[in-house]
Design a protein around this motif. Structure first.
Motif, mmCIF file in Angstrom:
data_model
loop_
_atom_site.group_PDB
_atom_site.id
_atom_site.type_symbol
_atom_site.label_atom_id
_atom_site.label_comp_id
_atom_site.label_asym_id
_atom_site.label_seq_id
_atom_site.Cartn_x
_atom_site.Cartn_y
_atom_site.Cartn_z
ATOM 1 N N UNK A 1 89.285 32.061 54.344
ATOM 2 C CA UNK A 1 88.403 32.171 55.563
ATOM 3 C C UNK A 1 89.044 31.866 56.943
ATOM 4 N N UNK A 2 89.921 31.014 56.734
ATOM 5 C CA UNK A 2 90.873 30.675 58.191
ATOM 6 C C UNK A 2 91.513 32.069 58.750
ATOM 7 N N UNK A 3 91.891 32.905 57.757
ATOM 8 C CA UNK A 3 92.522 33.970 58.407
ATOM 9 C C UNK A 3 91.900 35.286 58.327
ATOM 10 N N UNK A 4 90.620 35.246 58.502
ATOM 11 C CA UNK A 4 89.752 36.336 58.685
ATOM 12 C C UNK A 4 89.025 36.326 59.981
ATOM 13 N N UNK A 5 88.666 37.657 60.406
ATOM 14 C CA UNK A 5 87.951 38.124 61.762
ATOM 15 C C UNK A 5 86.955 38.804 61.510
ATOM 16 N N UNK A 6 85.767 38.862 62.181
ATOM 17 C CA UNK A 6 84.686 39.560 62.093
ATOM 18 C C UNK A 6 84.476 40.481 63.358
ATOM 19 N N UNK A 7 84.509 41.838 63.129
ATOM 20 C CA UNK A 7 84.400 42.896 64.357
ATOM 21 C C UNK A 7 83.320 43.947 63.686
ATOM 22 N N UNK A 8 83.032 44.545 64.814
ATOM 23 C CA UNK A 8 82.189 45.743 64.289
ATOM 24 C C UNK A 8 83.255 47.186 63.915
ATOM 25 N N UNK A 9 82.786 47.838 63.064
ATOM 26 C CA UNK A 9 83.428 49.339 62.582
ATOM 27 C C UNK A 9 82.630 50.082 62.520
ATOM 28 N N UNK A 10 83.085 51.400 62.004
ATOM 29 C CA UNK A 10 82.533 52.492 61.839
ATOM 30 C C UNK A 10 81.832 52.498 60.460
ATOM 31 N N UNK A 11 81.954 51.423 59.828
ATOM 32 C CA UNK A 11 81.270 51.374 58.517
ATOM 33 C C UNK A 11 80.220 50.334 58.401
ATOM 34 N N UNK A 12 80.273 49.322 59.389
ATOM 35 C CA UNK A 12 79.235 48.328 59.624
ATOM 36 C C UNK A 12 80.049 47.183 60.102
ATOM 37 N N UNK A 13 79.466 45.966 59.891
ATOM 38 C CA UNK A 13 80.323 44.623 60.469
ATOM 39 C C UNK A 13 81.408 44.514 59.252
ATOM 40 N N UNK A 14 82.630 44.340 60.062
ATOM 41 C CA UNK A 14 83.829 44.125 59.334
ATOM 42 C C UNK A 14 84.359 42.739 59.245
ATOM 43 N N UNK A 15 84.572 42.308 58.170
ATOM 44 C CA UNK A 15 85.321 40.874 58.262
ATOM 45 C C UNK A 15 86.390 41.172 57.259
ATOM 46 N N UNK A 16 87.818 41.010 57.831
ATOM 47 C CA UNK A 16 89.025 41.088 57.385
ATOM 48 C C UNK A 16 90.164 40.391 57.837
#
Length: 476
Positions: free
Chosen positions: A433-448
């Motif tokens: 989790x410490x290395x992930x970010x959450x952003x909008x995308x064309x597929x839905x809310x993206x956590x990557x």
């Protein structure tokens, strides 16, 4: 294979540190050695393996980040520092495993008959059937139903290398499992041993093209990249260039298969358009885009885009000063230079899976803990592209960068083996989790996964969200 034991890796075997590996890479790129003093490498291994996969990840991501900093130095005069955490870098080598859309797991990327099978001679083959035409071609060759048990029964009527060769002749993607010793005696293994990790070659004349400082201050702002790639390695290179500010336009075609989960993960920072290069008008449009591009990245089978008029030489004639980046599976010389392939197949064919099995105490081919050849090659492509861009800025010319999965694997072998490498716990989604970010995308809310190659003044980020293929028009 015989006498498979868990302590098969010699604990006295010398392994390179990430600092030493980065120095090798930087020398291969022909970059100035004094820049290495601006790099800080920290952290510990994240992935369990008897191979230096963690070192590979940290060093290639550091090389790509430092190459971006070098472009920035030429643009602005500043000398940014670079830092890469090993754990973060290794986890980014599995970025496709760690993203979620609206909190949900991505669809399973592997076809139900893909994987490893024992043949009638007792040896193993790996099938790659994730694209429908590869799946259907294998089933036609085997003459069996689309069922794992049926495929297993059919392959018991074949010898492993005979099926590998038959599949290659049919344009399919299959690999027989070999030991390192067998690969080193194989004609393609011998051809590979004489090839460098990667090459950056001047292929045409053009005047120098300095890049003026850009309003948003990022190393690659205003640099236009045509990303004509699929699956992992090529898309990772485009994603990396986008992280440092490049305007990346992904070009696919409506009729070409794709792996949906990879489109989401590697599409961050890019616009996405579709052109059907079987259509003359779309070929003309790609040529128009090329004339205004700085970097052209392609990862199709050798000769594929050349047949459509987009070889390195043709691109350099159409756009003097182009940086052209090529990816192939098995290297650019030897009997297999034109053979199709994917990371998992190159691992199998070139000995990694048996060596990893021996170290892990397994009795059948055992994969590396990531698509390490794909990801490694992707960052090498990005580093090579930015190195060539820097050369264009100072001395001019058109440039061709060549990278292959097999050459990346050969270099990974040279980094040495890791005693007790399987003592590292295999990280799960809950651990990263410490290395992930959450952003909008064309597929839905993206956590990557965030990018691990940090620059001091211009931290990498993706200004554009991942979007479905063909979302944008095919224009700059």
């Amino acid at each position: 294979m015989s006498s498979l034991v868990a302590d098969a890796v010699d604990p006295s075997m010398q392994t390179l540190t990430s600092t030493e590996a980065l120095a090798q890479l930087w020398d291969t790129l022909g970059q100035p050695a004094d820049a290495l003093s601006r790099v800080t490498l920290t952290g510990a291994a994240a992935l369990p393996s008897s191979f230096s996969v963690n070192t590979l990840a940290q060093s290639v991501i550091a090389a790509s980040a430092l190459a971006a900093a070098q472009v920035d130095t030429l643009r602005t005069g500043r000398k940014q520092t670079v830092s890469v955490d090993m754990r973060h870098a290794a986890l980014e080598f599995r970025s496709e495993r760690y993203f979620r859309v609206d909190g949900q797991l991505p669809p399973e990327p592997w076809d139900k008959i893909a994987g490893i099978y024992r043949c009638g001679d007792g040896r193993w083959v790996r099938l790659h059937t994730n694209f429908p035409h590869h799946r259907d071609g294998v089933l036609k060759l085997l003459g069996c139903a689309y069922d794992r048990d049926a495929v297993a029964a059919a392959l018991r009527q074949w010898k492993a290398e005979a099926f590998e060769d038959a599949a290659a002749r049919a344009g399919m993607v299959v690999a027989a499992a070999r030991t390192f010793d067998e690969w080193d005696r194989h004609p393609q293994g011998m051809a590979l041993a004489g090839q460098p990790l990667m090459t950056i070659e001047r292929i045409g004349d053009a005047p120098p093209e300095p890049l003026a400082a850009h309003a948003d201050g990022r190393p690659l702002s205003g640099v236009r990249v045509l990303d004509v790639t699929r699956v992992i390695a090529g898309p990772v290179s485009g994603r990396t260039l986008a992280a440092h500010g490049a305007d990346v336009l992904l070009i696919t075609a409506p009729h070409l298969p794709a792996i949906p989960s990879l489109v989401v993960d590697t599409g961050r920072g890019k616009r996405s358009a579709q052109l059907d290069l079987r259509d003359a008008a779309d070929v003309a449009q790609l040529r128009t885009l090329l004339r205004d591009a700085d970097i052209f990245v392609q990862g199709y089978r050798p000769g594929g885009v050349a047949a459509l008029g987009f070889s390195p030489e043709q691109a350099a004639a159409a756009r003097p000063g182009i940086v052209y980046v090529s990816l192939c599976a098995y290297g650019y010389e030897g009997l297999w230079a034109n053979r199709r392939g994917f990371d998992s197949l190159v691992q199998t064919a070139s000995g990694f899976n048996w060596a990893e099995a021996e170290a892990a105490g397994q009795d059948k081919p055992y994969p590396l803990p990531a698509q390490a050849l794909d990801h490694g090659a992707g960052y090498l492509m990005a580093a090579g592209a930015m190195t060539a861009l820097a050369r264009r800025m100072t001395e001019g010319g058109s440039w061709h960068v060549r990278v292959s999965l097999a050459q990346t694997g050969h270099w990974l072998r040279s980094l040495g083996r890791v005693a007790n490498g399987f003592d590292v716990a295999d990280p799960h989604y809950e651990d990263v989790g410490a290395y992930l970010e959450t952003t909008p995308s064309g597929f839905g809310t993206l956590t990557a996964m965030r990018h691990a190659g940090q620059l001091s003044d211009t931290p990498p980020h993706w200004a554009l969200p991942a979007v479905p293929l063909g979302t944008h028009p095919a224009r700059w």
